[in-house]
Design an enzyme around this catalytic site. Structure first.
Site, PDB file in Angstrom:
ATOM      1  N   GLU A 128      69.415  21.556  40.096  1.00  9.61           N
ATOM      2  CA  GLU A 128      68.326  21.217  41.025  1.00  9.61           C
ATOM      3  C   GLU A 128      68.873  20.585  42.301  1.00  9.61           C
ATOM      4  OE1 GLU A 128      64.539  19.961  39.518  1.00  9.61           O
ATOM      5  OE2 GLU A 128      64.776  18.054  40.559  1.00  9.61           O
ATOM      6  N   ALA A 176      60.162  15.613  46.593  1.00  7.57           N
ATOM      7  CA  ALA A 176      60.575  14.600  45.611  1.00  7.57           C
ATOM      8  C   ALA A 176      61.927  14.016  46.002  1.00  7.57           C
ATOM      9  CB  ALA A 176      60.666  15.216  44.221  1.00  7.57           C
TER      10      ALA A 176
END
Ligand code: FAD
Length: 299
Positions: free
Chosen positions: A17, A51
């Site tokens: 990620e 995020a």
């Protein structure tokens, strides 16, 4: 390529990620970081949406760059709770127009400002509504969603959390990725419970390599995840020596991943936190395991 087709293969796989830059000036640097991680040829990469302090503006640019430069399939995260229906619909349209096939449908965290407003005025309250919106677009996306082995903080209890998770999956989710776990037993326990509840889609455990002592507090604050004593001892002992802590953190994450593979979990997601050296070290530690088919059906 759709991520679900990768997850349905029987070989051991690893995905990473990345999160977008905080400011426009950081775009080129994050792009280079994402490319460096992609050069390791993970099974896929996910790019978060706002995020970790990153902005949502660059998610799709980074997704496309990963796919084009290294041919690595990428997953575009999308959140809904602080957006209008119009904005979300436009985003779904843009994702489709840019040829992106994989979307992670998330609620997003409730900001203090949002919490002061009346939820009945929000266009979206839960990720399940975003999953339905994506399905209603008629485009053939592979849809991922989040789940929480240690229960989402907003849930009254695990039974309720799993009931809503089932509703979300039934709305059209193809696979799930968990919040970070530092104790594999918590993941196996959760997997057992959700299978009992009739959730059958692949579930990727999320592994966060903790490579510096400051990260520990932040990771616990963000995720509420349980830190096993074995891990706390590593931080206590090596935390003041950055190189030693990094090596120990990579070894701990690798050990967790090997344990997952050895217990029949074929696909693992790593919160690589924009650190190409950490991603490369983990891939290297698993070089004789990855992509091999050990005859298990997979998670
Ligand atoms: P939901 O599925 O909506 O669940 C949130 C809570 O609501 C849970 O307690 C659930 O049980 C409950 N609930 C669900 N449906 C209902 C219902 N119908 N009625 C009542 N209660 C319900 N955040 C970002 O901002 N950007 C990102 O890119 C991002 N990526 C993430 C990736 C992963 C793998 C994970 C685990 C989290 C990520 N997050 C991201 C954080 C996420 O947005 C937050 O954890 C958020 O608080 C919940 O999102 P969700 O999609 O799980 O929400």
């Amino acid at each position: 390529m759709k991520i679900i087709d990768i997850l349905n293969r029987k070989n051991m796989s690893l995905s990473f990620e990345v999160f977008p830059p905080k400011k426009e000036s950081g775009f080129e640097s994050v792009k280079a970081t994402a490319e460096a991680i992609a050069a390791n040829k993970p099974a896929f990469m996910s790019v978060t949406y706002g995020a970790g302090g990153g902005t949502s503006r660059y998610t799709l640019d980074i997704v496309k760059d990963i796919e084009v430069t290294h041919g690595v399939p990428a997953l575009a995260h999308l959140t809904c709770v602080s957006s209008s229906r119009q904005t979300v619909k436009e985003k779904i349209e843009e994702i489709h127009e840019r040829g992106i096939e994989n979307v992670m449908a998330l609620r997003g965290d409730l900001t203090p400002e949002l919490e002061k407003t009346d939820p009945s005025t929000w266009d979206y309250r839960h990720a399940v509504e975003l999953v339905r919106e994506i399905k209603e677009s008629g485009y053939d996306f592979c849809i991922g969603a989040a789940c929480y082995p240690e229960v989402h903080p907003d849930s009254a209890n695990q039974r309720e959390d799993i009931r809503f998770l089932k509703e979300k999956v039934d709305a059209g989710v193809d696979f799930l990725t968990t919040q970070m776990v530092f104790d594999n037993n918590l993941f196996f326990n959760f997997l057992y419970k959700i299978r009992e509840a009739g959730i059958t889609v692949p579930v990727l455990p999320g592994i966060m390599p903790i490579t510096n002592a400051n990260q520990v507090e932040r990771a616990i604050k963000l995720s509420g995840s349980f830190m096993p004593q074995r891990f706390k001892a590593i931080v206590d002992y090596f935390g003041s020596d950055p190189e030693a802590m990094k090596q120990a953190g990579i070894a701990y994450a690798t050990d967790q991943i090997i344990d997952l593979y050895a217990n029949g979990i074929t696909n693992v997601h790593v919160y690589s936190m924009n650190k190409p050296d950490v991603a490369a070290a983990i891939m290297n530690n698993l070089s004789d395991i990855l992509w091999k088919d050990f005859g298990v059906e997979g998670n």
